[in-house]
Design a protein around this motif. Structure first.
Motif: not given
Length: 87
Positions: A67, A71-72, A79, A75-76, A62-65, A37
């Motif tokens: 990605g 890391c998740h 946002i 990103l969270k 990974p297809t998310r923004a 990350c």
């Protein structure tokens, strides 16, 4: 005798039995470390360890923004911060 650049002990070696029954030494490429990350340095989920040749060939990210970049958790958090500053 293998060529001089392959004689280094940093190369990975594997004994492989050929169809003719001989045991030969194959010099394998090492795999790179997991992608990390950009914010926290944690290994990214969903992306395997690859050799340089496999990386150039391409791997499906990974297809998310963000990605393959964040890391998740980061990103969270990003946002949430962006939504709070807009409101």
């Amino acid at each position: 005798m293998v060529r001089p650049s392959l004689r280094s002990r940093t190369k990975k070696r594997r004994h492989v039995r050929t169809p003719g029954g001989r045991l030969v030494l194959r010099v394998m490429d090492k795999k790179h470390d997991y992608p990390k990350c950009a914010v926290c340095g944690m290994p990214l989920q969903g992306i395997p360890r690859l050799t340089l040749k496999e990386e150039r060939k391409g791997v499906k990210m990974p297809t998310r923004a963000f990605g393959g970049y964040l890391c998740h958790r980061c990103l969270k958090l990003g946002i949430k911060v962006s939504v709070r500053t807009r409101a």
